[in-house]
Design a protein around this motif. Sequence first.
Motif, short mmCIF file in Angstrom:
data_model
loop_
_atom_site.label_atom_id
_atom_site.label_comp_id
_atom_site.label_asym_id
_atom_site.label_seq_id
_atom_site.Cartn_x
_atom_site.Cartn_y
_atom_site.Cartn_z
N ARG A 1 -0.20 -10.02 -8.03
CA ARG A 1 -0.28 -9.43 -6.70
C ARG A 1 1.14 -9.53 -6.12
O ARG A 1 1.51 -10.51 -5.53
CB ARG A 1 -1.24 -10.21 -5.79
CG ARG A 1 -2.65 -10.38 -6.35
CD ARG A 1 -3.43 -9.07 -6.30
NE ARG A 1 -4.81 -9.25 -6.72
CZ ARG A 1 -5.22 -9.23 -7.98
NH1 ARG A 1 -4.37 -9.08 -8.95
NH2 ARG A 1 -6.50 -9.37 -8.27
N GLY A 2 1.91 -8.47 -6.34
CA GLY A 2 3.28 -8.49 -5.85
C GLY A 2 4.24 -9.00 -6.88
O GLY A 2 3.85 -9.48 -7.95
N ALA A 3 5.51 -8.87 -6.56
CA ALA A 3 6.56 -9.20 -7.53
C ALA A 3 7.51 -10.23 -6.97
O ALA A 3 8.64 -10.34 -7.40
CB ALA A 3 7.31 -7.93 -7.92
N ASN A 4 7.07 -11.00 -5.98
CA ASN A 4 7.95 -12.06 -5.49
C ASN A 4 7.97 -13.22 -6.48
O ASN A 4 7.15 -13.31 -7.39
CB ASN A 4 7.55 -12.48 -4.07
CG ASN A 4 6.16 -13.11 -4.01
OD1 ASN A 4 5.93 -14.14 -4.61
ND2 ASN A 4 5.25 -12.46 -3.29
N ALA B 1 8.61 -0.98 -2.91
CA ALA B 1 8.90 -2.00 -3.93
C ALA B 1 10.39 -2.33 -3.95
O ALA B 1 10.78 -3.50 -4.14
CB ALA B 1 8.46 -1.51 -5.31
N ALA B 2 11.23 -1.31 -3.71
CA ALA B 2 12.67 -1.56 -3.69
C ALA B 2 13.04 -2.47 -2.50
O ALA B 2 13.86 -3.38 -2.63
CB ALA B 2 13.43 -0.24 -3.61
N VAL B 3 12.41 -2.22 -1.37
CA VAL B 3 12.68 -3.06 -0.19
C VAL B 3 12.22 -4.49 -0.44
O VAL B 3 12.93 -5.46 -0.17
CB VAL B 3 11.99 -2.47 1.06
CG1 VAL B 3 12.13 -3.41 2.25
CG2 VAL B 3 12.55 -1.09 1.38
N SER B 4 11.02 -4.62 -0.99
CA SER B 4 10.48 -5.95 -1.25
C SER B 4 11.34 -6.70 -2.27
O SER B 4 11.60 -7.90 -2.12
CB SER B 4 9.04 -5.82 -1.74
OG SER B 4 8.42 -7.07 -1.87
N ASP B 5 11.80 -5.99 -3.28
CA ASP B 5 12.69 -6.61 -4.28
C ASP B 5 14.00 -7.06 -3.65
O ASP B 5 14.51 -8.14 -3.95
CB ASP B 5 12.98 -5.62 -5.42
CG ASP B 5 11.78 -5.46 -6.35
OD1 ASP B 5 10.81 -6.23 -6.21
OD2 ASP B 5 11.81 -4.56 -7.20
N ALA C 1 9.80 -13.74 0.22
CA ALA C 1 8.69 -13.23 -0.59
C ALA C 1 7.74 -12.41 0.28
O ALA C 1 7.19 -12.92 1.26
CB ALA C 1 7.93 -14.39 -1.23
N THR C 2 7.59 -11.14 -0.08
CA THR C 2 6.64 -10.27 0.61
C THR C 2 5.83 -9.56 -0.47
O THR C 2 5.99 -9.85 -1.65
CB THR C 2 7.37 -9.20 1.44
OG1 THR C 2 8.20 -8.42 0.55
CG2 THR C 2 8.24 -9.85 2.52
N ALA D 1 3.88 0.18 1.03
CA ALA D 1 4.34 -0.44 2.26
C ALA D 1 4.67 -1.89 1.97
O ALA D 1 4.15 -2.48 1.02
CB ALA D 1 3.28 -0.35 3.35
N VAL D 2 5.57 -2.44 2.79
CA VAL D 2 5.99 -3.84 2.62
C VAL D 2 5.22 -4.69 3.61
O VAL D 2 5.30 -4.48 4.83
CB VAL D 2 7.50 -4.00 2.87
CG1 VAL D 2 7.93 -5.43 2.53
CG2 VAL D 2 8.30 -2.99 2.07
N ARG D 3 4.49 -5.64 3.09
CA ARG D 3 3.66 -6.47 3.96
C ARG D 3 4.28 -7.86 4.14
O ARG D 3 4.60 -8.54 3.17
CB ARG D 3 2.26 -6.62 3.38
CG ARG D 3 1.32 -7.44 4.27
CD ARG D 3 -0.05 -7.58 3.64
NE ARG D 3 0.02 -8.41 2.44
CZ ARG D 3 -0.99 -8.59 1.60
NH1 ARG D 3 -2.15 -7.97 1.81
NH2 ARG D 3 -0.86 -9.34 0.53
#
Lengths: 377, 377
Positions: free
Chosen positions: A33-36, B316-320, B329-330, B351-353
């Motif tokens: 669940r996610g890639a963090n 995903a790019a933003v979260s990375d 970590a998001t 979307a980034v949560r």
Amino acid sequence: MIYLDNAATTLHKPQCVIDAVVCALNSMGNASRGANDCALQASRIIYDTREKLAEFFGCSRPDHVVFTANSTEALNIALSGVFHPGDHVITTDCEHNSVLRPLYRQQEEGTISLSFVPADPMGRVNYNDFESLIQPNTRAIVCTHASNLTGNVIDVARVGKIARRYNLLLIVDASQTAGVIPIDMEAMNIDILCFTGHKGLMAPQGTGGMCIREGVEIRPFKVGGSGVHSYDHHQPQPYPTRLEAGTLNGHGIAGLHAAMEYLEQVGIDTIHQKEMALMTKFYEAVRTIPGVTVYGDFDSPRTAVVTLNIDQEDSAAVSDALMEDYQIATRAGAHCAPRMHQALGTVEQGAVRFSFSWFNTEEEVEAAIRAIRELAE
Amino acid sequence: MIYLDNAATTLHKPQCVIDAVVCALNSMGNASRGANDCALQASRIIYDTREKLAEFFGCSRPDHVVFTANSTEALNIALSGVFHPGDHVITTDCEHNSVLRPLYRQQEEGTISLSFVPADPMGRVNYNDFESLIQPNTRAIVCTHASNLTGNVIDVARVGKIARRYNLLLIVDASQTAGVIPIDMEAMNIDILCFTGHKGLMAPQGTGGMCIREGVEIRPFKVGGSGVHSYDHHQPQPYPTRLEAGTLNGHGIAGLHAAMEYLEQVGIDTIHQKEMALMTKFYEAVRTIPGVTVYGDFDSPRTAVVTLNIDQEDSAAVSDALMEDYQIATRAGAHCAPRMHQALGTVEQGAVRFSFSWFNTEEEVEAAIRAIRELAE
């Protein structure tokens, strides 16, 4: 207290298992669940555990190792996911209700028909019966690797040869043997192996799973969040996601991971030898005590279980006396193995099961022998 | 690392939870399997946890609290165990795949028909739609308590009034709210409440369950060993055994037990207020940053979730970038909520949560604000 109920759950876990769970509880995110970093760390340890289990059980594909909460769930997934209407299934009198009830349910629903390989009064099966029960529509043999009641081991490799010859699926319940007796799915021709973490593998409760041979198709049981292919109405097809909806028990699996490392280090042959030595010492002493009846076959491969009764005494009363007067934990009653009790003739009385683990000692066995001797007098 | 993915799993567990799991790993037998001290101790802590959960959620019967591995399993049990052929079911666009996929499966099998209460581009539902979708054969409303994507809370009490008026079952997915927002099954007219342990309840992964109103009948999902009535072909009828085949995750439940005590001590209102203060601080800062789009309704009750995108940048790019450059970590992507993304118009972008917990700090929020400001520039 002397804990001799290890066939129900191993009370003592290696310290590394506890440490791994604590570490996970302090640092683990949600796998897939996610890639963090926390999620990836969880995914890595979970995938690494799949690899360890695949190697341990001789499963060619780590991605065909599916995690479940216990072997009951694994068996439910397997037994409700492979059969088609009209299939005939062969199973045995040695099975636990975790095999029997999923099969009875499908029998009642009219999906499958069932035949049972009978057990004799020593709890033994005749291997010829597997073959003689085969019908043109037989699809599978479902078979425990060892009885939870008698400790008798069924020669799964021999059953696997029959299954392969007639092109039948072989589904094995390894609840009593995983971590104690070597299992090689390839060599034994096992198609689906169901196991639990909290017994012989010495991992936390809430862990278990199934290993699936490549090419075996099991329909999804639970469906839901998968972390991938979110727009599909269906559970994604690739294993293990197909059978793993929802967040896995990552904390427990981290413990299972450590347990697998522990088993690698110590060696399951070493563990089995010690358990068998404790079991044999107990068996040889109690079998000669007047009034004691021991069940099962002690001349063939087995697990470290000794099940007995004292005269006509109710098994629960004996187990309670062992607990209260001797601080010895055993299990009495019906053991969720109804057909096995019918074979042994212990439906009314139940039976008292002593089950030994790697963490038991000779002194504990001696105390248990003294207790049985006193109770029998 | 700054962990802001608490809607996926709460990373930080109270120390008492960890201590309780360690204690259980050192001492716990198999609940309901035998009557030795270790087994009884396990049974006691498990039953006590049922009592705590029943009180916490306003469930009149502790024995109607059923343990599962997570809310996905609870939802599968509920949604595959209550409907009959021809039933019509109302659900919402806000649902997670753990609700959608079990419902789609039964729709495809021809068992049920489905209607969806639509969500608007702010992720809001119109409560009149629940009523206007009711048909003569409507059997149930299945509804999340809060969207995992937007954090919008659905007024379950209001939905419950409609369900009661039309004699419909109300099945609620409390994955995002249990432990954070008060739930009273009686007051809210909830018939089946499904929850997970590892999010707001701050318990270990592998825990969760369902609370069932007295009189609601759910067919068994898994069947197998029950420790009682071993000679029946069927799973025993009384709850919770009816829905709990196999060994429970006693070690995890011991952690859940401690988590419930922690929540009692701290008070979930206190927890929710802190989480909301962190969330509001973040929201008020990022909503005015040029290029940032925040999703959801911030004028109504909600959870501590802020979901956003930056311009047309892939989520995903933003979260990375948040992870790699800021150690934040998001979660990005589709969040297993396909219809919600369709309503928000974020199917392609995801979307980034950001999801906040009791253990986050103002400093962490400030760092996250700075990161978004820099990334948006």
